[in-house]
Scaffold this motif. Structure first.
Motif, PDB file in Angstrom:
ATOM      1  N   LEU A   3       0.813  -1.219   0.000  1.00  0.00           N
ATOM      2  CA  LEU A   3       0.000   0.000   0.000  1.00  0.00           C
ATOM      3  C   LEU A   3       0.846   1.269   0.000  1.00  0.00           C
ATOM      4  O   LEU A   3       0.549   2.249   0.680  1.00  0.00           O
ATOM      5  N   ARG A   4       1.906   1.246  -0.802  1.00  0.00           N
ATOM      6  CA  ARG A   4       2.768   2.413  -1.054  1.00  0.00           C
ATOM      7  C   ARG A   4       2.911   2.548  -2.561  1.00  0.00           C
ATOM      8  O   ARG A   4       2.791   1.561  -3.293  1.00  0.00           O
ATOM      9  N   GLN A   5       3.218   3.734  -3.050  1.00  0.00           N
ATOM     10  CA  GLN A   5       3.305   3.976  -4.494  1.00  0.00           C
ATOM     11  C   GLN A   5       4.544   3.369  -5.138  1.00  0.00           C
ATOM     12  O   GLN A   5       4.683   3.403  -6.361  1.00  0.00           O
ATOM     13  N   ALA A   6       5.432   2.819  -4.342  1.00  0.00           N
ATOM     14  CA  ALA A   6       6.591   2.058  -4.845  1.00  0.00           C
ATOM     15  C   ALA A   6       6.821   0.911  -3.878  1.00  0.00           C
ATOM     16  O   ALA A   6       6.628   1.063  -2.661  1.00  0.00           O
ATOM     17  N   TYR A   7       7.217  -0.234  -4.415  1.00  0.00           N
ATOM     18  CA  TYR A   7       7.546  -1.366  -3.553  1.00  0.00           C
ATOM     19  C   TYR A   7       8.987  -1.216  -3.076  1.00  0.00           C
ATOM     20  O   TYR A   7       9.908  -1.035  -3.872  1.00  0.00           O
ATOM     21  N   VAL A   8       9.151  -1.305  -1.753  1.00  0.00           N
ATOM     22  CA  VAL A   8      10.470  -1.248  -1.130  1.00  0.00           C
ATOM     23  C   VAL A   8      10.700  -2.607  -0.476  1.00  0.00           C
ATOM     24  O   VAL A   8       9.906  -3.045   0.354  1.00  0.00           O
ATOM     25  N   GLU A   9      11.784  -3.256  -0.857  1.00  0.00           N
ATOM     26  CA  GLU A   9      12.132  -4.584  -0.342  1.00  0.00           C
ATOM     27  C   GLU A   9      13.303  -4.450   0.621  1.00  0.00           C
ATOM     28  O   GLU A   9      14.298  -3.799   0.311  1.00  0.00           O
ATOM     29  N   VAL A  10      13.177  -5.081   1.776  1.00  0.00           N
ATOM     30  CA  VAL A  10      14.252  -5.105   2.763  1.00  0.00           C
ATOM     31  C   VAL A  10      14.560  -6.561   3.070  1.00  0.00           C
ATOM     32  O   VAL A  10      13.672  -7.318   3.465  1.00  0.00           O
ATOM     33  N   THR A  11      15.806  -6.956   2.872  1.00  0.00           N
ATOM     34  CA  THR A  11      16.240  -8.313   3.161  1.00  0.00           C
ATOM     35  C   THR A  11      17.000  -8.298   4.482  1.00  0.00           C
ATOM     36  O   THR A  11      17.976  -7.560   4.639  1.00  0.00           O
ATOM     37  N   LEU A  12      16.486  -9.095   5.419  1.00  0.00           N
ATOM     38  CA  LEU A  12      17.100  -9.207   6.738  1.00  0.00           C
ATOM     39  C   LEU A  12      17.824 -10.544   6.827  1.00  0.00           C
ATOM     40  O   LEU A  12      17.186 -11.595   6.660  1.00  0.00           O
ATOM     41  N   PRO A  13      19.134 -10.542   7.073  1.00  0.00           N
ATOM     42  CA  PRO A  13      19.863 -11.810   7.174  1.00  0.00           C
ATOM     43  C   PRO A  13      19.406 -12.599   8.400  1.00  0.00           C
ATOM     44  O   PRO A  13      18.891 -12.031   9.369  1.00  0.00           O
ATOM     45  N   ALA A  14      19.580 -13.908   8.357  1.00  0.00           N
ATOM     46  CA  ALA A  14      19.161 -14.789   9.443  1.00  0.00           C
ATOM     47  C   ALA A  14      19.734 -14.346  10.783  1.00  0.00           C
ATOM     48  O   ALA A  14      19.060 -14.413  11.808  1.00  0.00           O
ATOM     49  N   ALA A  15      20.980 -13.869  10.788  1.00  0.00           N
ATOM     50  CA  ALA A  15      21.619 -13.450  12.031  1.00  0.00           C
ATOM     51  C   ALA A  15      20.874 -12.301  12.706  1.00  0.00           C
ATOM     52  O   ALA A  15      20.970 -12.119  13.919  1.00  0.00           O
ATOM     53  N   LEU A  16      20.123 -11.527  11.937  1.00  0.00           N
ATOM     54  CA  LEU A  16      19.392 -10.394  12.501  1.00  0.00           C
ATOM     55  C   LEU A  16      17.897 -10.659  12.613  1.00  0.00           C
ATOM     56  O   LEU A  16      17.161  -9.830  13.147  1.00  0.00           O
ATOM     57  N   ALA A  17      17.437 -11.797  12.112  1.00  0.00           N
ATOM     58  CA  ALA A  17      16.005 -12.100  12.123  1.00  0.00           C
ATOM     59  C   ALA A  17      15.463 -12.182  13.543  1.00  0.00           C
ATOM     60  O   ALA A  17      14.292 -11.893  13.778  1.00  0.00           O
TER      61      ALA A  17
END
Length: 160
Positions: free
Chosen positions: A122-136
């Motif tokens: 629900l934003r005018q652009a898709y923003v993807e954030v990848t979180l590594p397992a160590a920080l999950a």
């Protein structure tokens, strides 16, 4: 005596080799595929890049290669942000994990390596954030840090 001369000749070559290896291994930046969105979305992403924090989850900014205003990174292992990505197929799945973090909606997809790929909704652009397992295990801390910039730069609405 002959052995000493050989060592002296090899020593500069060894020093040169060590220096070259040292220089090339210092570039430990993560890499990320740069999205190729339409011009309107790319402009929103450039605005987001200017608004992003210098630290996320206590990690300093270390942008991935190749350098682009559409990608950003923090820490090692890297939290990677890509702006202007295509709509994820999982957004059509009514059973997909989603939630809201500080006023920003997210689709959250667990990766095979234990990390997460989170994509704004629900934003005018898709923003993807990848979180590594160590920080999950830190939960939504990185998303909390990114929410103010996303709310400022990417208006609510439906992405093209």
């Amino acid at each position: 005596m002959n052995l000493f001369r050989r060592r002296r000749k090899c020593l500069p070559a060894l020093v040169l080799l060590c220096a070259a290896v040292g220089c090339s291994s210092a570039d430990d930046n993560a890499s990320a595929a740069v999205p190729s969105p339409a011009a309107k979305t790319a402009n929103l992403c450039r605005n987001l890049d200017a608004a992003l924090p210098s630290k996320v989850d206590g990690q300093g900014r270390r942008d991935p290669e190749p350098a682009s205003a559409l990608t950003a990174g923090w820490g090692d292992p890297a939290i990677i942000l890509r702006c202007g990505v295509a709509r994820p197929a999982e957004m059509s799945d009514t059973q997909a994990d989603s939630g809201e973090v500080d006023g920003v909606g997210w689709l959250m997809v667990k990766q095979d390596d234990g990390g997460y790929r989170c994509t704004t909704s629900l934003r005018q652009a898709y923003v993807e954030v990848t979180l590594p397992a160590a920080l999950a295990e830190d939960g939504a801390a990185p998303l909390i840090d990114l929410a103010p910039a996303i709310k400022k730069a990417i208006p609510e609405g439906i992405a093209d």
